[in-house]
Design a protein around this motif. Structure first.
Motif, PDB file in Angstrom:
ATOM      1  N   UNK A   1       0.813  -1.213   0.000  1.00 31.26           N
ATOM      2  CA  UNK A   1       0.000   0.000   0.000  1.00 31.26           C
ATOM      3  C   UNK A   1       0.855   1.276   0.000  1.00 31.26           C
ATOM      4  N   UNK A   2       1.957   1.233  -0.697  1.00 33.16           N
ATOM      5  CA  UNK A   2       2.853   2.394  -0.658  1.00 33.16           C
ATOM      6  C   UNK A   2       3.298   2.776  -2.066  1.00 33.16           C
ATOM      7  N   UNK A   3       3.517   4.052  -2.276  1.00 27.87           N
ATOM      8  CA  UNK A   3       4.111   4.538  -3.515  1.00 27.87           C
ATOM      9  C   UNK A   3       3.095   4.771  -4.620  1.00 27.87           C
ATOM     10  N   UNK A   4       3.572   5.391  -5.690  1.00 24.53           N
ATOM     11  CA  UNK A   4       2.809   5.657  -6.897  1.00 24.53           C
ATOM     12  C   UNK A   4       1.612   6.574  -6.662  1.00 24.53           C
ATOM     13  N   UNK A   5       1.915   7.690  -5.987  1.00 30.55           N
ATOM     14  CA  UNK A   5       0.934   8.749  -5.866  1.00 30.55           C
ATOM     15  C   UNK A   5       0.902   9.579  -7.137  1.00 30.55           C
ATOM     16  N   UNK A   6       0.168  10.676  -7.106  1.00 31.37           N
ATOM     17  CA  UNK A   6      -0.042  11.502  -8.297  1.00 31.37           C
ATOM     18  C   UNK A   6       1.268  12.030  -8.875  1.00 31.37           C
ATOM     19  N   UNK A   7       2.204  12.409  -8.009  1.00 32.70           N
ATOM     20  CA  UNK A   7       3.473  12.949  -8.487  1.00 32.70           C
ATOM     21  C   UNK A   7       4.282  11.899  -9.241  1.00 32.70           C
ATOM     22  N   UNK A   8       4.346  10.688  -8.681  1.00 37.63           N
ATOM     23  CA  UNK A   8       5.085   9.617  -9.342  1.00 37.63           C
ATOM     24  C   UNK A   8       4.424   9.227 -10.660  1.00 37.63           C
ATOM     25  N   UNK A   9       3.104   9.208 -10.670  1.00 32.52           N
ATOM     26  CA  UNK A   9       2.402   8.876 -11.915  1.00 32.52           C
ATOM     27  C   UNK A   9       2.656   9.941 -12.977  1.00 32.52           C
ATOM     28  N   UNK A  10       2.702  11.201 -12.554  1.00 38.35           N
ATOM     29  CA  UNK A  10       3.012  12.288 -13.491  1.00 38.35           C
ATOM     30  C   UNK A  10       4.425  12.125 -14.055  1.00 38.35           C
ATOM     31  N   UNK A  11       5.355  11.769 -13.186  1.00 44.58           N
ATOM     32  CA  UNK A  11       6.734  11.590 -13.628  1.00 44.58           C
ATOM     33  C   UNK A  11       6.824  10.446 -14.646  1.00 44.58           C
ATOM     34  N   UNK A  12       6.079   9.385 -14.389  1.00 42.46           N
ATOM     35  CA  UNK A  12       6.066   8.250 -15.315  1.00 42.46           C
ATOM     36  C   UNK A  12       5.505   8.657 -16.672  1.00 42.46           C
ATOM     37  N   UNK A  13       4.357   9.295 -16.673  1.00 42.43           N
ATOM     38  CA  UNK A  13       3.718   9.671 -17.929  1.00 42.43           C
ATOM     39  C   UNK A  13       4.591  10.659 -18.715  1.00 42.43           C
ATOM     40  N   UNK A  14       5.240  11.585 -18.002  1.00 39.01           N
ATOM     41  CA  UNK A  14       6.102  12.570 -18.652  1.00 39.01           C
ATOM     42  C   UNK A  14       7.351  11.922 -19.219  1.00 39.01           C
ATOM     43  N   UNK A  15       7.937  10.974 -18.495  1.00 40.52           N
ATOM     44  CA  UNK A  15       9.141  10.295 -18.994  1.00 40.52           C
ATOM     45  C   UNK A  15       8.851   9.558 -20.297  1.00 40.52           C
ATOM     46  N   UNK A  16       7.690   8.926 -20.365  1.00 40.56           N
ATOM     47  CA  UNK A  16       7.311   8.238 -21.599  1.00 40.56           C
ATOM     48  C   UNK A  16       7.221   9.231 -22.759  1.00 40.56           C
ATOM     49  N   UNK A  17       6.591  10.367 -22.499  1.00 37.31           N
ATOM     50  CA  UNK A  17       6.444  11.386 -23.551  1.00 37.31           C
ATOM     51  C   UNK A  17       7.797  11.964 -23.949  1.00 37.31           C
ATOM     52  N   UNK A  18       8.648  12.237 -22.970  1.00 38.57           N
ATOM     53  CA  UNK A  18       9.928  12.869 -23.244  1.00 38.57           C
ATOM     54  C   UNK A  18      10.889  11.951 -23.989  1.00 38.57           C
ATOM     55  N   UNK A  19      10.903  10.673 -23.640  1.00 42.41           N
ATOM     56  CA  UNK A  19      11.906   9.761 -24.204  1.00 42.41           C
ATOM     57  C   UNK A  19      11.413   9.001 -25.437  1.00 42.41           C
TER      58      UNK A  19
END
Length: 454
Positions: free
Chosen positions: A132-150
């Motif tokens: 039950x830990x991790x992957x809040x809104x900030x981490x999800x944003x970072x994931x989605x942005x990394x996919x777009x950027x790379x």
């Protein structure tokens, strides 16, 4: 059903040439006209680990087109590793020296650029975290942005697939209009999220969809142990009542009981499904790979590149081999039959003229059982549950015992308990003779059966 089998039997040449020469149908390979959902892909486990490959790109060089990355949030950065105790750069990205999540994506993008006509690459992101830990809104944003950027416009996004279908709901759209073709997806990536924190995997994926909607760069593949979760007009697991359900066209399932029915439902609803298994149960044997492809898996956990004499290509057409079939004895041309269509414990399995009736049809299940299509609670079994040569074969309740497990071989043998084979005694040509267990001998035609599909 009768007509199909009768037509196959009438075409005697089919049993002596091409894919039928050794009694076993072969899975078809890929072509550009296939829609993406009509393909299956074999994938190795954790190809980012140096113990498996010196370089992350080795998995693509050898022909796999699915890359799995375990992604963790660590100190505000996204990293790729298998367990939390490993170092954050303990992977084979950046030429094998190790890199951050973004570095691994850059490697894949560079490979894509140098192979511009490649078949679509499916990128599986198994999100990892503690209970039950991790992957809040900030981490999800970072994931989605990394996919777009790379990866940028190399990604075929969920919204682009939805637009292709012309439907408001992607879930209903792929059923009605299908997926883009492999040809149109050359040079592209399809990104799938397959995990999340323990105890909240599906909820994490739902939160990702709710956060990004049409701006998501990845599809979600929630856990889906059951055929009902793939109903295009129903709900994915843990998505009931949520608008996010309209975006779910993928599921993640393990090799549990009745998984063949789950895989079949995913294919019929034109959804994707990742079939995984623990290390000791990978689909590396012919009979295991046969079940996975025949039942309708999209992505299959396999370490080997073996194609079993070209019967099952590394990547090929989904459900291009049957998982319901009749078994025709090579020496007699007669089919294994539940005598008098009487379904019960002890019902004899005999050979008789091939008719295509339900009492001659079997489903090859996830547990490598031969379940009688006439009544799938009964399995092709050995009398007394013993591996003794000479034991008659009959039906019995499907209870998961070893006496109802059968390995299909590329020679058309059914290898059961004690590594003994099903056979027709003495090579009899007579209708009504009961099948039995015997020592395997590949030279005996009485132990070889042609698989006749529905």
């Amino acid at each position: 059903m009768k007509t199909t089998i009768a037509a196959i039997i009438a075409g005697v040449s089919l049993l002596t040439s091409g894919a039928w020469a050794d009694n076993t149908p072969s899975a078809a390979g890929l072509n550009d006209s296939l829609a993406y959902d009509q393909a299956y892909w074999s994938r190795p486990h954790n190809p980012y680990e140096t113990a498996h490959f010196p370089d992350i790109l080795d998995v693509l060089e050898r022909g796999n087109r699915v890359v799995e990355l375990d992604v963790w949030e660590s100190g505000g950065s996204l990293v790729v590793k298998h367990v939390p105790t490993q170092g954050d750069l303990d992977n084979n990205c950046q030429g094998g020296t190790g890199g951050w999540f973004a570095d691994c994506l850059t490697d894949l993008a560079s490979w894509s650029d140098s192979h511009p006509n490649h078949l679509p690459i499916t990128l599986q992101l198994d999100l990892k975290a503690g209970l039950w830990a991790g992957w809040g809104a900030s981490a999800r944003q970072q994931l989605n942005s990394a996919l777009a950027n790379e990866l940028g416009n190399r990604i075929l996004t969920p919204e682009q697939v939805r637009q292709y279908t012309g439907h408001t709901s992607l879930r209903e759209g792929v059923l009605a209009a299908g997926w883009p073709s492999l040809g149109s997806m050359r040079g592209k990536f399809l990104v799938l999220i397959t995990g999340g924190p323990i105890g909240a995997k599906n909820q994490t994926q739902r939160a990702y969809v709710e956060q990004f909607g049409a701006n998501a760069n990845a599809l979600v593949c929630p856990q889906a142990e059951g055929a009902a979760y793939f109903d295009a007009y129903g709900s994915a697991k843990d998505f009931s009542g949520y608008a996010a359900n309209d975006w779910v066209v993928c599921g993640n399932t393990d090799a549990g009981k009745y998984v063949s029915q789950t895989l079949e439902a995913s294919a019929l609803n034109r959804q994707l499904v990742n079939l995984w298994a623990s290390d000791e149960h990978r689909f590396d044997a012919f009979h295991q790979a046969y079940m996975a492809v025949a039942s309708g898996a999209s992505m299959i956990s396999r370490e080997t590149l073996d194609t079993y004499g070209q019967h099952i290509p590394l990547n090929g057409e989904r459900r291009s081999i049957p998982n319901r079939f009749a078994l025709q004895a090579e020496h007699s041309g007669l089919c294994l039959t539940v005598e008098n269509a009487q379904y019960g414990n002890g019902s004899d399995l005999i050979q008789s003229a091939c008719t295509g009736n339900a009492n001659q049809l079997f489903r090859y299940s996830d547990e490598t059982q031969l379940r009688s299509v006439g009544n799938e609670t009964y399995c092709f079994d050995i009398e007394g549950g013993q591996s003794t040569a000479g034991k008659p074969l009959h039906l019995w309740d499907c209870d998961g015992g070893d006496s109802e497990k059968w390995r299909l071989t590329t020679q058309g043998q059914l290898v059961g308990m004690g590594d003994r084979c099903a056979e027709i005694p003495n090579g009899s040509q007579t209708s009504g003779v009961q099948a039995r267990l015997a020592n395997c001998n590949g030279a005996y035609a009485r132990q070889r059966f042609a698989i006749l599909p529905l």
